[in-house]
Write an enzyme that holds these catalytic residues in place. Structure first.
Site, PDB file in Angstrom:
ATOM      1  N   SER A 224       0.797  -1.216   0.000  1.00  0.00           N
ATOM      2  CA  SER A 224       0.000   0.000   0.000  1.00  0.00           C
ATOM      3  C   SER A 224       0.834   1.273   0.000  1.00  0.00           C
ATOM      4  O   SER A 224       0.342   2.330  -0.396  1.00  0.00           O
ATOM      5  CB  SER A 224      -0.928   0.010   1.217  1.00  0.00           C
ATOM      6  OG  SER A 224      -0.185  -0.054   2.421  1.00  0.00           O
ATOM      7  N   HIS A 252      -5.010  -4.637  -0.863  1.00  0.00           N
ATOM      8  CA  HIS A 252      -4.971  -3.733  -2.011  1.00  0.00           C
ATOM      9  C   HIS A 252      -4.809  -4.477  -3.337  1.00  0.00           C
ATOM     10  O   HIS A 252      -4.676  -3.831  -4.379  1.00  0.00           O
ATOM     11  CB  HIS A 252      -3.828  -2.730  -1.860  1.00  0.00           C
ATOM     12  CG  HIS A 252      -4.050  -1.725  -0.781  1.00  0.00           C
ATOM     13  ND1 HIS A 252      -4.678  -0.512  -1.001  1.00  0.00           N
ATOM     14  CD2 HIS A 252      -3.730  -1.754   0.537  1.00  0.00           C
ATOM     15  CE1 HIS A 252      -4.729   0.161   0.136  1.00  0.00           C
ATOM     16  NE2 HIS A 252      -4.169  -0.564   1.079  1.00  0.00           N
ATOM     17  N   LYS A 284     -12.213  -1.692   0.036  1.00  0.00           N
ATOM     18  CA  LYS A 284     -11.574  -1.059  -1.121  1.00  0.00           C
ATOM     19  C   LYS A 284     -12.348  -1.419  -2.380  1.00  0.00           C
ATOM     20  O   LYS A 284     -13.416  -0.874  -2.629  1.00  0.00           O
ATOM     21  CB  LYS A 284     -10.109  -1.431  -1.147  1.00  0.00           C
ATOM     22  CG  LYS A 284      -9.406  -0.902   0.121  1.00  0.00           C
ATOM     23  CD  LYS A 284      -8.022  -1.331   0.280  1.00  0.00           C
ATOM     24  CE  LYS A 284      -7.396  -0.706   1.521  1.00  0.00           C
ATOM     25  NZ  LYS A 284      -8.012  -1.098   2.800  1.00  0.00           N
TER      26      LYS A 284
END
Length: 444
Positions: A224, A252, A284
Site C-alpha cells: 500500500s 490492495h 476497497k
C-alpha cells in the site's frame, strides 16, 4: 530556500513549542507515570504540528469530502479530481451495489444485533464467504467487521510466544500489531528482498526448529505504500522449505492486479493453493467495510469458533455484506473495469516519471506514490495540489521515515485521460511553487 526552515527558524520553533507546553494547563510532572507526553511519538507529533502551524499550513489530514468519493469528489464545496480514496473500480455508488445494500436493510435491518456465534448469523454472511473463498481458490472463508482487526486478531490467535514470524519490513501496521499481540519472535526483512527473507527464515529456524515452534512468512500481495508486489513463487518456496505457513495480505490486490483482479497469484500465474492464509478487505474494491481470511476448511472452522475478533465481536452489518457480495459479482462479471484501472495506473505513473518524479517501485496499478522527502514539504505540496483541484493522500512521519514522506495517488478505473494529464501538470506546478523544504531536526 523557498518555504524552508533555517537553523535559526528551527531553534525558534523548538523554543515556541517549549513555551506553549509551559503555558498550557497544568500537567503531571514530566517523566511521571501519569505524563502522557512520555508516550511513543508524542513529542515528535507535537513538534510537527507546531511547525505546520508556524508556517500557517493547514493539516492535510482528516479532510472531509462532501459526498461520494469516486474518481471525482468535492472538498469544502470545491470539485476535485480525487486520488485519495480506495474506490478502485468505481463500485462505491454503483446503483446495483446500493440496491443490494438497501434490500438487505429492508430484510435484516442495519445490524445483526449480536455476535455470529450467538445470534448474529445471517445467510448473507455465508454467501459472501463462499464467494470470497472461491475468489482465492480456497476451501472456506471467514469475515470480520474490520480489516485491521482481521490481521490483529488472526495473527495474534494463530501464533504464540514460542513461535516465529518473518515478515516484509513494509508490512501493514495491522500485521505488526497482530505479531505484537501474539508475543512471537518477529524478524523483518528488507522490502521485497527474497534473499533476505530466506536468510531471516533460516536464522529463525536454527533458533526455533519445526519441532519446537511454528513459523509464519507474512507478505502483502500489493504493497500500500509503494504499489509494488512480492515474488509469490519465491515466498511459497521459502515457506515450504522451512516448514512455515505463508500468509498474504491482499487488501490492495483484489480487483487491482491480475487480468480479472483476483490478485497476485493470478497476476504471476501461481497456484493460489500454495498460500496457507489469504487475508483481504471489503473496504476497497468491494466498497463495503470489514475484512476476511480464506484458507482450508478446517482452519476456518477453528477460527469461526475460537478467534476473538469474531467470537467476541458483532457480525458484519447486513448492508455491508450485501454490498460486498454484489461488488464481487460485478468485479468478476466486468473485467474491463480492472483493465481500465491498470491502464490508468500505468498512465499516471509514466506521466509523473516523465516529469522527473520519484514514483518508487510502483508497478503502475492502483497505487502510485510520489516521494518528496520531508513531511513539511509533502504537506505544503498537498495543499498546493488541492488548490489546483487535485486531492491525493499525504503520508508523513511517523507513518513513514521522515526522508520518505510522500503523496499517494489511489487510481480508479473511472479516471479519464484528461484527469491524468491535468494531475501530472498540477503536481509539477505544485512542487515547483513550493520548492525545497528542510526536514525538522530529530524526526525519523
Amino acid at each position: 530556500m523557498s518555504g524552508g526552515l533555517s537553523t535559526t527558524a528551527r531553534l525558534a520553533l523548538l523554543a515556541r513549542l517549549s513555551k506553549r507546553r509551559k503555558a498550557e494547563a497544568p500537567r503531571p510532572e514530566a517523566g511521571s507515570a501519569r505524563d502522557f507526553t512520555t508516550l511513543p511519538g508524542m513529542r515528535d507529533y507535537a513538534l510537527l504540528k507546531t511547525a505546520m502551524e508556524s508556517l500557517a499550513l493547514e493539516s492535510p489530514l482528516f479532510r472531509a469530502h462532501d459526498g461520494l468519493a469516486g474518481a471525482h469528489s468535492a472538498i469544502g464545496g470545491r470539485p476535485v479530481i480525487n486520488f485519495a480514496s480506495y474506490n478502485y473500480l468505481g463500485l462505491n455508488g454503483d446503483p446495483r451495489v446500493q440496491a443490494a445494500a438497501k434490500a438487505a436493510i429492508d430484510r435484516y435491518g442495519v445490524s445483526p444485533s449480536g455476535s455470529r456465534i450467538t445470534s448474529g448469523e445471517r445467510d448473507l454472511h455465508l454467501a459472501l464467504e463462499r464467494a470470497l473463498a472461491a475468489l482465492h481458490g480456497a476451501e472456506a472463508a471467514l469475515t470480520f467487521v474490520s480489516g485491521h482487526a482481521t490481521n490483529v486478531s488472526t495473527i495474534g490467535h494463530l501464533m504464540g510466544p514460542r513461535d516465529l514470524v518473518v515478515h516484509d519490513a513494509a508490512i501493514h501496521n495491522s500485521c505488526t500489531e497482530g505479531i505484537r499481540l501474539s508475543g512471537a519472535r518477529r524478524l523483518p526483512f528488507a522490502h521485497n528482498d527474497m534473499a533476505a527473507a530466506e536468510r531471516e527464515m533460516a536464522a529463525g529456524r536454527r533458533a526455533a526448529p519445526p519441532s519446537q515452534a511454528r513459523a509464519l512468512l507474512l507478505v502483502e500481495g500489493h504493497y500500500s505504500m509503494d504499489g509494488d508486489v512480492p515474488d509469490l513463487a519465491a515466498c511459497i518456496d521459502i515457506a515450504r522449505r522451512h516448514e512455515a505457513w505463508l500468509m498474504v495480505d491482499e487488501a490492495h490486490g483484489v480487483g487491482v492486479i491480475g487480468p480479472t483482479g483476483r490478485g497476485v497469484a493470478e497476476a504471476q500465474g501461481v497456484d493460489p493453493a500454495g498460500v496457507d492464509l489469504w487475508m483481504g478487505t471489503l473496504s476497497k474494491t468491494l466498497s463495503a467495510c470489514g475484512g476476511y481470511i480464506a484458507a482450508r476448511a478446517d482452519v476456518i472452522d477453528w477460527l469461526r469458533h475460537t478467534v476473538p475478533g469474531s467470537v467476541y465481536s458483532v457480525g458484519l452489518a447486513p448492508p455491508l455484506a450485501a454490498a460486498a457480495l454484489e461488488s464481487l459479482r460485478i468485479l468478476l462479471a466486468e473485467p474491463e473495469r480492472v483493465a481500465r484501472l491498470q491502464a490508468n495506473g500505468t498512465g499516471l505513473r509514466d506521466r509523473l516519471r516523465a516529469r522527473g518524479f520519484d514514483t518508487g517501485s510502483s508497478i503502475g496499478s492502483a497505487i502510485v506514490p510520489v516521494i518528496l522527502g520531508s513531511s513539511l514539504r509533502t504537506a505544503k505540496v498537498a495543499a498546493a495540489l488541492l488548490e489546483r483541484g487535485v486531492a491525493a493522500q499525504t503520508v508523513m512521519f511517523p507513518a513513514v521515515p521522515e526522508q520518505s514522506a510522500r503523496l499517494r495517488f489511489f487510481v480508479s478505473s473511472e479516471h479519464s485521460e484528461a484527469d491524468l494529464d491535468r494531475t501530472a501538470e498540477a503536481v509539477s506546478a505544485a512542487v515547483a511553487g513550493v520548492g525545497r523544504v528542510e526536514s525538522l531536526p530529530g524526526l525519523g
